[in-house]
Design a protein around this motif. Structure first.
Motif, PDB file in Angstrom:
ATOM      1  N   MET A 268      -7.878  -8.062 -10.659  1.00  0.00           N
ATOM      2  CA  MET A 268      -8.278  -7.357  -9.736  1.00  0.00           C
ATOM      3  C   MET A 268      -7.089  -5.856 -10.096  1.00  0.00           C
ATOM      4  N   GLY A 269      -8.470  -5.332  -9.220  1.00  0.00           N
ATOM      5  CA  GLY A 269      -7.141  -3.389  -9.734  1.00  0.00           C
ATOM      6  C   GLY A 269      -5.638  -4.011  -8.475  1.00  0.00           C
ATOM      7  N   PRO A 270      -5.245  -2.530  -8.733  1.00  0.00           N
ATOM      8  CA  PRO A 270      -4.062  -2.807  -8.191  1.00  0.00           C
ATOM      9  C   PRO A 270      -3.864  -2.829  -6.683  1.00  0.00           C
ATOM     10  N   TYR A 271      -2.728  -2.836  -5.618  1.00  0.00           N
ATOM     11  CA  TYR A 271      -2.721  -2.933  -4.607  1.00  0.00           C
ATOM     12  C   TYR A 271      -2.423  -1.334  -4.040  1.00  0.00           C
ATOM     13  N   LYS A 272      -3.674  -1.192  -2.892  1.00  0.00           N
ATOM     14  CA  LYS A 272      -3.155  -0.473  -2.597  1.00  0.00           C
ATOM     15  C   LYS A 272      -2.831  -0.741  -1.157  1.00  0.00           C
ATOM     16  N   TYR A 273      -2.251   0.395  -0.632  1.00  0.00           N
ATOM     17  CA  TYR A 273      -1.925   0.205   0.840  1.00  0.00           C
ATOM     18  C   TYR A 273      -2.064   1.697   1.856  1.00  0.00           C
ATOM     19  N   ASP A 274      -2.299   1.432   2.862  1.00  0.00           N
ATOM     20  CA  ASP A 274      -2.855   2.551   3.735  1.00  0.00           C
ATOM     21  C   ASP A 274      -1.651   3.563   4.249  1.00  0.00           C
ATOM     22  N   THR A 275      -1.018   4.653   4.203  1.00  0.00           N
ATOM     23  CA  THR A 275       0.124   5.041   4.181  1.00  0.00           C
ATOM     24  C   THR A 275      -0.297   6.698   5.041  1.00  0.00           C
ATOM     25  N   ALA A 276       0.646   7.572   5.496  1.00  0.00           N
ATOM     26  CA  ALA A 276       1.248   8.656   6.309  1.00  0.00           C
ATOM     27  C   ALA A 276       1.935   9.717   5.437  1.00  0.00           C
ATOM     28  N   ALA A 277       2.158   8.737   4.442  1.00  0.00           N
ATOM     29  CA  ALA A 277       3.537   9.398   4.242  1.00  0.00           C
ATOM     30  C   ALA A 277       3.412  10.381   2.889  1.00  0.00           C
ATOM     31  N   LEU A 278       2.518  10.338   2.293  1.00  0.00           N
ATOM     32  CA  LEU A 278       1.434  11.122   1.392  1.00  0.00           C
ATOM     33  C   LEU A 278       0.571  11.568   1.760  1.00  0.00           C
TER      34      LEU A 278
ATOM     35  N   THR B 199       9.252  -1.187   1.459  1.00  0.00           N
ATOM     36  CA  THR B 199      10.406  -1.738   1.637  1.00  0.00           C
ATOM     37  C   THR B 199       9.757  -3.204   1.638  1.00  0.00           C
ATOM     38  N   PRO B 200      10.566  -4.215   0.926  1.00  0.00           N
ATOM     39  CA  PRO B 200      10.234  -5.740   1.472  1.00  0.00           C
ATOM     40  C   PRO B 200      10.356  -6.033   3.201  1.00  0.00           C
TER      41      PRO B 200
ATOM     42  N   ARG C 291       2.913  -4.414   5.208  1.00  0.00           N
ATOM     43  CA  ARG C 291       2.352  -4.353   3.946  1.00  0.00           C
ATOM     44  C   ARG C 291       2.830  -4.589   2.800  1.00  0.00           C
ATOM     45  N   TRP C 292       3.970  -4.562   2.685  1.00  0.00           N
ATOM     46  CA  TRP C 292       4.481  -4.787   1.208  1.00  0.00           C
ATOM     47  C   TRP C 292       4.193  -6.712   1.052  1.00  0.00           C
ATOM     48  N   VAL C 293       3.649  -6.569  -0.673  1.00  0.00           N
ATOM     49  CA  VAL C 293       3.438  -8.179  -1.010  1.00  0.00           C
ATOM     50  C   VAL C 293       4.125  -7.997  -2.119  1.00  0.00           C
ATOM     51  N   GLY C 294       4.550  -9.418  -2.142  1.00  0.00           N
ATOM     52  CA  GLY C 294       5.573  -9.010  -3.866  1.00  0.00           C
ATOM     53  C   GLY C 294       4.954  -9.838  -4.411  1.00  0.00           C
ATOM     54  N   ALA C 295       5.561 -10.390  -5.406  1.00  0.00           N
ATOM     55  CA  ALA C 295       4.478 -10.552  -7.043  1.00  0.00           C
ATOM     56  C   ALA C 295       4.653 -12.314  -7.009  1.00  0.00           C
ATOM     57  N   TRP C 296       3.665 -12.495  -5.786  1.00  0.00           N
ATOM     58  CA  TRP C 296       3.334 -13.765  -6.034  1.00  0.00           C
ATOM     59  C   TRP C 296       2.245 -14.424  -7.003  1.00  0.00           C
ATOM     60  N   TRP C 297       1.854 -13.905  -7.943  1.00  0.00           N
ATOM     61  CA  TRP C 297       1.493 -14.317  -8.911  1.00  0.00           C
ATOM     62  C   TRP C 297       2.421 -14.485 -10.013  1.00  0.00           C
ATOM     63  N   LEU C 298       3.496 -14.221  -9.844  1.00  0.00           N
ATOM     64  CA  LEU C 298       4.327 -14.133 -10.885  1.00  0.00           C
ATOM     65  C   LEU C 298       5.689 -16.237 -10.756  1.00  0.00           C
TER      66      LEU C 298
ATOM     67  N   CYS D 240     -13.087   0.091   4.335  1.00  0.00           N
ATOM     68  CA  CYS D 240     -14.450  -0.139   4.395  1.00  0.00           C
ATOM     69  C   CYS D 240     -14.730  -0.510   5.566  1.00  0.00           C
ATOM     70  N   GLY D 241     -13.616  -0.907   6.450  1.00  0.00           N
ATOM     71  CA  GLY D 241     -14.065  -1.103   7.926  1.00  0.00           C
ATOM     72  C   GLY D 241     -13.676  -2.624   8.563  1.00  0.00           C
ATOM     73  N   GLY D 242     -13.644  -2.851   9.272  1.00  0.00           N
ATOM     74  CA  GLY D 242     -13.080  -4.781   9.267  1.00  0.00           C
ATOM     75  C   GLY D 242     -11.764  -5.090   9.532  1.00  0.00           C
ATOM     76  N   TRP D 243     -12.081  -6.550  10.079  1.00  0.00           N
ATOM     77  CA  TRP D 243     -10.107  -6.359  10.562  1.00  0.00           C
ATOM     78  C   TRP D 243      -9.071  -6.508   9.228  1.00  0.00           C
ATOM     79  N   GLY D 244      -7.986  -6.695   9.169  1.00  0.00           N
ATOM     80  CA  GLY D 244      -7.362  -6.797   7.890  1.00  0.00           C
ATOM     81  C   GLY D 244      -6.484  -7.165   7.983  1.00  0.00           C
ATOM     82  N   ALA D 245      -5.089  -7.571   7.565  1.00  0.00           N
ATOM     83  CA  ALA D 245      -3.899  -8.455   8.092  1.00  0.00           C
ATOM     84  C   ALA D 245      -3.109  -8.062   9.855  1.00  0.00           C
ATOM     85  N   CYS D 246      -2.537  -9.023  10.507  1.00  0.00           N
ATOM     86  CA  CYS D 246      -1.626  -8.106  11.796  1.00  0.00           C
ATOM     87  C   CYS D 246      -0.697  -8.007  11.340  1.00  0.00           C
ATOM     88  N   ARG D 247      -0.608  -6.318  11.947  1.00  0.00           N
ATOM     89  CA  ARG D 247       0.967  -6.287  11.740  1.00  0.00           C
ATOM     90  C   ARG D 247       2.382  -6.522  12.746  1.00  0.00           C
TER      91      ARG D 247
END
Length: 582
Positions: free
Chosen positions: A15-25, A141-142, A146-153, A491-498
């Motif tokens: 899969m591609g890199p993880y992208k999170y929605d942010t208004a910081a930038l 930050t952790p 929205r933080w996702v750790g290196a689960w695969w490692l 692209c629409g639809g519900w994601g994770a609970c924040r």
């Protein structure tokens, strides 16, 4: 097991890199990346998701199928270790040592989760795309949801160790040596595998399987015990699966710290409890009924230590528009009522965004835009927002307040409750695990010796199918009902609970597990009653046989001066020929 574990880590590399929605930038975007600037004069400056999303993207990635397949392959390997290993120990160890050896085995096995939680803590503190993404570009930050750790490692490391653990098994003999009753030290024949017994064919095994299965499922003790374990295992799976998530949201702890403390504070008591459970079985030489009683009362004791959890909880985080009203606004009619207010109405903010900032007033705002902030200073995690019209306090006037990235920290009392929770959980685990070895002894002693392996296999299969699979599903649906803020997919639809309503989360989590455990204990008590009845009938039947033998031998005493009553009692006690020649 190693192949399945490596397969579960494979989706990360596909899969591609993880992208999170942010208004910081406020940056240009490609590949449908969405970002938004803080409060602007018009809504047109808010960037929208660009067109071109492929149909079906909102349904998520199909990579979960690979994870499921990896779990299935790993389960095939695990299925042989538990039932056959425990049955082997019980078959070849002395009866008085069997429980102790099983306790030692389980004690050593607990070391695995101890290292697993520590490894999980380390992996969770590392960003998921470690090595391919600059750490300076990560603005969360952790502690951020929205933080996702290196689960695969973790899967890569544990897969490697599983592969190493498999190597010694290749050096075991095809069949274990059989020792005769009185082996001759000078002879090597006693240590040779038996060549007279032929291996049963598949047809013979299949022919005996149905009668064995019928015998197993007509055993009242086994069925009651199986039902009780399914109820208890449902609660156990919920606790194991959701404790880290519960602590993260209830006490505001990072997932990395949570995993570490669960491992350090939870696994040693489990290990000690399992060890001492084996010592108890060996010391007191408990039978089936004694083992059942020990398992029942230790389970109840462990449950009692969890009751204070209902009082150990924190208040909801102050989030403007979700859990508390904006400054100067009327009180919320209900949680999650709305995030828009008069102070940000003209900012053109996307209401489904989650990019929390902490205002000078100590309140968390969903995004700098919804806080009414108009300017940015700094970059990365050190970015701050200024001119926030929604943030008010007694010192600064509206429009002059600032906000920093990340949600506000919880009160100090919440941290104290967290450590009390961890301590009580460790104590509960210790008391509960004092009955772990007796639990396994019930499975082995309640069925005929030739059905021990089958009974263990059916038990573990039932627990996984009726407990391990449905419990996370139905409980996940329950806690989803407590969600106050959902993320949205690009692209629409519900994601994770924040953000959850943590009070409802706490009572659902603790209440459901408590109900499942109480139902299991009720059925467990019925199992003990059935064991007692069966044991009493067996003793009565054995006593009747001994009495009949004694009466027959007493009638055979024809020596002059003999006392038939005396002979009867001697025979009943010694089960030998009536000593009437005194």
């Amino acid at each position: 097991m190693a192949i399945g574990t490596f397969l579960m880590a494979l989706p990360h590399f596909l899969m591609g890199p993880y992208k999170y929605d942010t208004a910081a930038l406020s940056v240009g975007s490609t590949d449908n990346f969405t970002s938004a600037s803080p409060c602007s004069a018009t809504a047109d400056q808010v960037q929208r998701p660009i067109a071109g999303c492929q149909k079906g993207e909102e349904e998520g990635s199909p990579m979960w199928v690979m994870v499921m397949l990896g779990n299935m392959i790993r389960g095939i390997g695990e299925a042989t270790i538990g039932p056959l290993g425990i049955s082997f120990i019980d078959d070849f160890a002395r009866p008085e040592n069997s429980a102790f050896y099983i306790g030692c085995l389980h004690t050593i096995a607990v070391i695995g989760p101890l290292f697993g939680y520590s490894l999980g803590s380390l992996c969770a503190s590392l960003y998921v795309d470690i090595g391919s993404v600059s750490s300076e570009s990560v603005t969360i930050t952790p502690q951020d949801s929205r933080w996702v750790g290196a689960w695969w490692l973790g899967y890569v490391v544990t897969g490697f160790f599983s592969l190493l653990a498999a190597v010694p098994f290749f050096f075991l003999p095809r069949s274990l040596p059989e020792v005769t009753q009185d082996p001759d030290p000078s002879s090597t024949e006693a240590l040779q595998p038996s060549r007279e017994e032929s291996k049963p064919t598949i047809a013979e095994i299949a022919k005996d399987f149905v009668p064995s299965l019928k015998s197993l499922f007509t055993n009242k003790i086994y069925i009651l015990y199986l039902t009780a374990n399914i109820m208890l295992f449902n609660a156990f799976v919920i606790i194991i699966t959701y404790t880290a998530k519960y602590i993260e949201h209830q006490f505001g702890q990072s997932i990395s710290k949570t995993n570490f403390l669960i491992g350090v504070a939870g696994m040693p008591p489990v290990s000690l409890g399992i060890f001492f459970s084996g010592v108890i079985m060996k010391k007191f030489k408990l039978g089936l009924l004694g083992a059942a009683k020990v398992a029942f009362f230790t389970s109840i004791g462990g449950f009692l230590f969890t009751l204070p959890f209902f009082a150990l909880g924190c208040d909801n985080l102050d989030v403007a528009g979700l859990t508390v009203p904006y400054q100067g606004s009327e009180k919320l009619q209900s949680l999650g009522e709305g995030v828009l207010s008069s102070c940000n109405m003209n900012c053109g903010c996307p209401s489904n965004q989650w990019d929390p900032v902490c205002g000078q007033d100590g309140m968390t705002y969903i995004s700098p835009c919804l806080a009414g902030c108009t300017s940015i200073q700094g970059s990365g995690r050190n970015m701050s927002f200024h001119g926030c019209s929604c943030i008010q306090n007694s010192v600064l006037s509206p429009g002059n307040a600032t906000a920093s990235m990340g949600q506000c920290s919880r009160e100090s009392l919440c941290s104290k409750m967290f450590y009390i929770y961890i301590a009580l959980q460790g104590l509960s685990f210790f008391v509960f695990c004092l009955g772990s070895t007796p639990m396994f002894i019930i499975v082995l002693r309640s069925v005929p010796p030739e059905l021990k392996s089958l009974s263990c296999g059916i038990l573990m299969l039932s627990l996984r199918v009726l407990g391990g699979i449905p419990a996370p599903v139905y409980f996940g649906a329950i806690i989803d009902s407590t969600c106050l803020k959902w993320a949205s997919r690009k692209c629409g639809g519900w994601g994770a609970c924040r953000l959850y309503d943590i009070k409802s989360f706490r009572f659902f989590f603790l209440g459901l597990t408590a109900c499942l455990r109480l139902c299991g204990y009720a059925i467990f008590w019925m199992t003990i009653v059935q064991i007692k009845k069966t044991t009493s009938r067996a003793e009565d039947a054995s006593g009747d046989v001994e009495l009949q033998k004694a009466q027959v031998n007493a009638r055979d005493c024809h020596v002059t001066g003999s006392n038939p009553t005396y002979c009867h009692h001697v025979e009943k006690a010694a089960l030998s020929d009536c000593p009437c020649n005194y």
